[in-house]
Design an enzyme around this catalytic site. Structure first.
Site, short mmCIF file in Angstrom:
data_model
loop_
_atom_site.label_atom_id
_atom_site.label_comp_id
_atom_site.label_asym_id
_atom_site.label_seq_id
_atom_site.Cartn_x
_atom_site.Cartn_y
_atom_site.Cartn_z
N SER A 151 0.87 -1.18 0.00
CA SER A 151 0.00 0.00 0.00
C SER A 151 0.90 1.23 0.00
O SER A 151 2.04 1.16 0.48
CB SER A 151 -0.88 0.02 1.26
OG SER A 151 -1.53 1.28 1.41
N TYR A 167 -1.27 -0.87 10.38
CA TYR A 167 -1.42 -1.10 8.95
C TYR A 167 -0.23 -0.52 8.18
O TYR A 167 0.37 -1.20 7.34
CB TYR A 167 -2.73 -0.46 8.46
CG TYR A 167 -2.99 -0.69 6.99
CD1 TYR A 167 -3.45 -1.91 6.53
CD2 TYR A 167 -2.79 0.34 6.06
CE1 TYR A 167 -3.71 -2.12 5.19
CE2 TYR A 167 -3.04 0.14 4.72
CZ TYR A 167 -3.51 -1.09 4.29
OH TYR A 167 -3.75 -1.29 2.95
#
Length: 264
Positions: A151, A167
C-alpha cells in the site's frame, strides 16, 4: 527481433494462479485480470458464501475458477490452502498475497492484540504461504511469480486523523519483504514484486470514505480520482506474465499520483 508479440508476452494460458483475499474488492479484481489473461484461478477467503458468489461471477466471464476457504492468519490453514491448491490444480505459477486487515486507533491506545492481528495476517501470512508455495512448486521447477499487495501507506506516515499505525507498519514490512525475497529467490527464477494501491473504495476503506467523502479523498490525487475496478488489472498481469520477466524486487504505486506529492 523479439521472438514474441506483445499479446504473447501477456498471455497466461496454461498457468495456475492462487489469489488470497480473492472473494471481493482488489483481490477479486486481480483474480479476474489473471483469468481474463488465460490463467486458471484459485481464490481464497474466509467466508464460503462470498467465495461461491465470486467464483460464479468469474465463471460467468468464462474464467476457469474455483475456491478454498481458509484463514490466512492461521498457519495450519495456510498449509492446507497450499496442499489443496496443489492437489486440485497442480503446480502454482502465480501467487498473489492479498489477504489483509487494517485497524484504526491512536498509537498510544492501540490494542496489542489488534496490532498482532494486523501483523500476523499482513506480514506473517505472506511469508508462510510464499514459503509453502515456493518450496513445493516454484523452486523445484525454477519458475514462479509472487505478487505482494502492499500500500502507499507503507511508504510513510498518514495524516494524523487516519491513525493506522499497525497497517502502515505492516505494509512497509511487505515492501521490504518483497525486496529481500526477490534477492534470495532470484536464483530460482522466481520474480517477487509488490503493488502499492492508493485509495480504492472497498469494505476495508468504507469508514474512511464515509468520514471524509469520495470527493475530498480524490482531491488529494493529481489525477483527481479514486481507484476503480480496473486499475490494478494491468500491473497484475504485467508482474504475472512474461512481459515482466526481467522485473523483480520492485514496488509500483497505483494511486493516481498521491505518493508523488507525499514523496513516497
Amino acid at each position: 527481433m523479439s521472438a514474441h508479440t506483445v499479446s504473447q508476452l501477456f498471455d497466461l494460458q496454461g498457468r495456475n494462479a492462487l489469489v488470497t483475499g480473492g472473494s471481493r474488492g482488489l483481490g477479486l479484481q486481480m483474480a479476474q485480470a489473471l483469468g481474463e489473461a488465460g490463467a486458471r484461478v484459485m481464490i481464497n477467503a474466509r467466508k464460503a458464501d462470498e467465495l461461491e458468489q465470486a467464483v460464479a461471477d468469474l465463471q460467468q466471464r468464462g474464467i476457469d475458477a474455483r475456491w478454498i476457504a481458509a484463514d490466512c492468519a492461521v498457519e495450519d490453514d495456510l498449509r492446507r490452502l497450499a496442499d489443496q491448491t496443489l492437489e486440485r490444480m497442480g503446480d502454482i505459477d502465480i501467487l498473489v498475497n492479498n489477504a489483509g486487515a487494517a485497524w484504526g486507533a491512536p498509537a498510544e491506545d492501540h490494542p496489542v492484540d489488534a496490532w498482532d492481528k494486523v501483523m500476523n495476517l499482513n506480514v506473517r501470512g505472506y511469508f508462510i504461504l510464499s514459503q509453502q508455495v515456493a518450496r513445493r512448486s516454484m523452486i523445484p521447477r525454477r519458475s514462479g511469480r509472487i505478487i505482494n499487495i502492499a500500500s502507499i501507506a507503507g511508504l510513510g506516515g498518514n495524516p494524523p486523523e487516519m491513525q493506522t499505525l499497525a497497517y502502515n507498519t505492516s505494509k512497509g514490512a511487505v515492501i521490504n519483504f518483497t525486496r529481500a525475497l526477490a534477492c534470495e529467490w532470484g536464483r530460482h527464477r522466481i520474480n517477487v514484486n509488490a503493488i502499492c494501491p492508493g485509495f480504492f473504495p472497498s469494505k476495508m476503506t468504507r469508514g474512511t470514505l464515509d468520514r471524509l467523502g469520495a470527493d475530498e479523498l480524490a482531491s488529494h490525487a493529481p489525477l483527481q480520482r479514486l481507484g476503480d475496478d480496473e486499475d490494478l488489472k494491468g500491473v497484475t498481469v504485467l508482474f504475472a506474465s512474461d512481459a515482466g520477466k526481467h522485473i523483480t524486487g520492485q514496488w509500483l504505486a497505483v494511486d493516481g499520483g498521491v505518493s508523488v506529492i507525499t514523496g513516497g
